[in-house]
Design an enzyme around this catalytic site. Structure first.
Site, PDB file in Angstrom:
ATOM      1  N   ASP A 295       0.867  -1.180   0.000  1.00  0.00           N
ATOM      2  CA  ASP A 295       0.000   0.000   0.000  1.00  0.00           C
ATOM      3  C   ASP A 295       0.904   1.230   0.000  1.00  0.00           C
ATOM      4  O   ASP A 295       1.623   1.469   0.978  1.00  0.00           O
ATOM      5  CB  ASP A 295      -0.906  -0.025   1.246  1.00  0.00           C
ATOM      6  CG  ASP A 295      -2.013   1.004   1.176  1.00  0.00           C
ATOM      7  OD1 ASP A 295      -1.834   2.028   0.478  1.00  0.00           O
ATOM      8  OD2 ASP A 295      -3.051   0.800   1.825  1.00  0.00           O
ATOM      9  N   ARG A 297       0.017   4.411  -0.204  1.00  0.00           N
ATOM     10  CA  ARG A 297      -0.716   5.661   0.034  1.00  0.00           C
ATOM     11  C   ARG A 297      -0.254   6.364   1.312  1.00  0.00           C
ATOM     12  O   ARG A 297       0.324   5.772   2.199  1.00  0.00           O
ATOM     13  CB  ARG A 297      -2.216   5.370   0.167  1.00  0.00           C
ATOM     14  CG  ARG A 297      -2.840   4.913  -1.121  1.00  0.00           C
ATOM     15  CD  ARG A 297      -4.269   4.495  -0.925  1.00  0.00           C
ATOM     16  NE  ARG A 297      -4.397   3.279  -0.145  1.00  0.00           N
ATOM     17  CZ  ARG A 297      -5.550   2.689   0.132  1.00  0.00           C
ATOM     18  NH1 ARG A 297      -6.678   3.209  -0.297  1.00  0.00           N
ATOM     19  NH2 ARG A 297      -5.579   1.575   0.835  1.00  0.00           N
TER      20      ARG A 297
END
Ligand SMILES: Nc1nc2c(ncn2[C@@H]2O[C@H](COP(=O)(O)OP(=O)(O)OP(=O)(O)O)[C@@H](O)[C@H]2O)c(=O)[nH]1
Length: 382
Positions: A295, A297
Site C-alpha cells: 500500500d 498511500r
C-alpha cells in the site's frame, strides 16, 4: 469588502496564501517539483520523507528471466524470491510528520442522479500537483480556505469560485447574503449536530468508471454517497445496519477523494498488477512483485483537507465517524498530532455479503480480493 469593478478580476495579482495552522513552517530544499500552491516565495521543496515510495521507478518482475523452458516455475520462483526480498514493504505506510498545506480553489453545487445535492470542492496542495477533491453533503460543512477573502476580488469573483452562502440564482449580487434563502444560511452552525460521516476514498478508474468486478471501490463510493445524502426518514427497514444506526444526517458528510489510483501506484502499474493476479498472485503479492509497497498511500492530505473543512479537533472536538474497513486508515487520518479525532469507525460491508448475493458485485476475482484484504491487509469487514 471593497467594491471593486468587475474588470479587476482577471488582473488580480497571484493569490497569496497564508500558511494554514497545520502547515509546516519550513521545508528543506532537497527535493523536487512545483506545487499547486504559491506562497509568494519560491515553492518549497519536498523533504524526502514526504515522497511516496510509488515514485520509485518500478521494474517488472520476470523481465530478465528466461521464461521459455518452464515459464510458470520460473515466474513463481521469481515471485517467491522477490516477495521475500521485499517483505519490509508490507508494513503500513509511514505517517507524515507534518501535514501538507491545502487550499480549496473552487466549489460548485452538483445535483446528483439520486436526487441529493453535493458540493464538489477542488483542492490544490504543496505536496503534489494533483486535484484532490472533497465531496460535501449538507450545508454545514464549509471550507475555511475557500471562504477567505482574496485581495481585490469582486462579489462576482467570490460567487464564481463558490465562496458564497445559500444558493446561487440569477440576479444574485452578494456572496454573503442570499436574500431568497437568508434564514437557512444564517441559521447554519447554530445547533448542536452529530459528528459528520467521513469517507476517505482512493481513486479507482477501473472500479468507479470501467465497471470492474475486481474490486468493490465503485460500490463503496456509491454507498458512502448514499449514506451521507439519505434523509433519515427515507431509511427503510431493509437499509443496511450502518445506515439504520445513523442517528442524524444533519451534520452532513464528506468524501475526501484522493488521487491515489491503485493504492498509490498509479493506473498503469495497477493494470500490470492485474495481469500478475491473473497469473496467480494475490493483490498484495502483485504489488510487491512490481517492487511497490503493498500500500503506497499516505493520508496527510486527507487530514489537512478535513481540518480545512472544519472537521479537525481544533474546531470539532466531537470528532468524525469514519466509513472504512481499513485499520491503518483510522490512525493515519487522525494525523501526527491527532489533528482529527475519529470518534467511531463505521464498517463498509460489501453489498453482496449483506444481501446474501442478491445484489452487489459477483465475481471470483472480488472474492479473492476481499479475502486477501482480510488475511493480509488486516481489513475488518464485519
Ligand atoms: N495496487 C492495487 N490497487 C488496487 C487493487 N484493487 C483496488 N485497488 C485500489 O485500491 C484503492 C482502494 O483501496 P481499498 O483497499 O479498496 O480500500 P481501503 O481504502 O484500503 O479501505 P476501505 O476504507 O475499507 O475501503 C483504490 O485506489 C483502487 O484503485 C489491486 O488489485 N491492486
Amino acid at each position: 469588502m471593497a467594491d471593486l469593478p468587475a474588470h479587476a478580476s482577471p488582473k488580480l495579482p497571484p493569490q497569496s496564501h497564508p500558511p494554514t495552522s497545520s502547515g509546516p513552517d519550513a521545508l528543506p530544499d532537497d527535493a523536487s517539483q512545483g506545487s499547486g500552491i504559491t506562497t509568494g516565495q519560491q515553492t518549497p521543496a519536498l523533504p524526502n520523507s514526504l515522497l511516496s515510495p510509488a515514485f520509485t521507478p518500478p521494474a517488472t518482475p520476470g523481465g530478465t528471466l528466461n521464461l521459455t523452458s518452464n515459464p510458470t516455475k520460473a515466474l513463481h520462483e521469481s515471485q517467491a524470491a522477490s516477495i521475500r526480498h521485499q517483505g519490509e514493504h508490507t508494513k503500513a505506510p509511514k505517517l507524515l510528520s507534518q501535514l501538507p498545506q491545502v487550499e480549496c480553489i473552487v466549489r460548485a453545487r452538483i445535483p446528483t442522479t439520486n436526487g441529493a445535492e453535493m458540493f464538489l470542492h477542488l483542492y490544490h496542495n504543496d505536496m503534489d500537483n494533483k486535484e484532490h477533491l472533497a465531496i460535501v453533503f449538507g450545508n454545514k460543512i464549509r471550507s475555511q480556505s475557500l471562504d477567505r477573502v482574496y485581495p481585490g476580488e469582486t462579489e462576482m469573483d467570490r460567487m464564481i469560485r463558490g465562496a458564497y452562502v445559500g444558493k446561487l440564482h440569477p440576479g444574485r449580487v452578494s456572496s454573503w447574503f442570499d436574500d431568497e434563502k437568508n434564514a437557512e444560511s444564517q441559521s447554519e452552525g447554530q445547533t448542536k449536530v452529530e459528528p459528520p460521516l467521513v469517507r476517505i476514498h482512493s481513486e479507482c478508474y477501473t472500479g468507479e468508471t470501467a465497471w470492474s468486478a475486481r474490486c468493490d471501490c465503485g460500490e463503496q463510493l456509491d454507498e458512502a454517497a448514499r449514506l451521507m445524502s439519505f434523509p433519515v426518514e427515507d431509511l427503510s427497514s431493509d437499509a443496511p445496519p450502518e445506515a439504520q444506526s445513523l442517528r442524524s444526517h444533519s451534520a452532513g458528510g464528506v468524501i475526501i477523494y484522493l488521487r491515489q489510483e491503485g493504492r498509490g501506484i498509479g493506473l498503469g502499474e495497477k493494470l500490470k498488477a492485474y495481469n500478475l493476479q491473473d497469473l496467480g498472485s494475490d493483490t498484495v503479492e502483485a504489488n510487491l512483485l512490481l517492487r511497490h509497497p503493498a500500500d503506497a498511500r499516505s493520508y496527510g492530505l486527507a487530514t489537512a483537507m478535513l481540518m480545512d473543512l472544519g472537521c479537525g479537533a481544533d474546531v470539532n472536538p466531537d470528532g468524525v465517524r469514519l466509513l472504512t474497513n481499513n485499520p491503518d486508515k483510522v490512525r493515519a487520518i487522525e494525523g501526527p498530532n491527532r489533528e482529527v479525532l475519529v470518534k467511531e469507525r463505521v464498517p463498509m460491508i460489501p453489498l453482496a455479503w449483506r444481501t446474501g448475493g442478491q445484489r452487489g458485485i459477483k465475481s471470483s476475482e472480488i472474492e479473492g480480493y476481499l479475502k486477501t484484504k482480510i488475511s493480509k491487509m488486516g481489513h475488518m469487514i464485519q
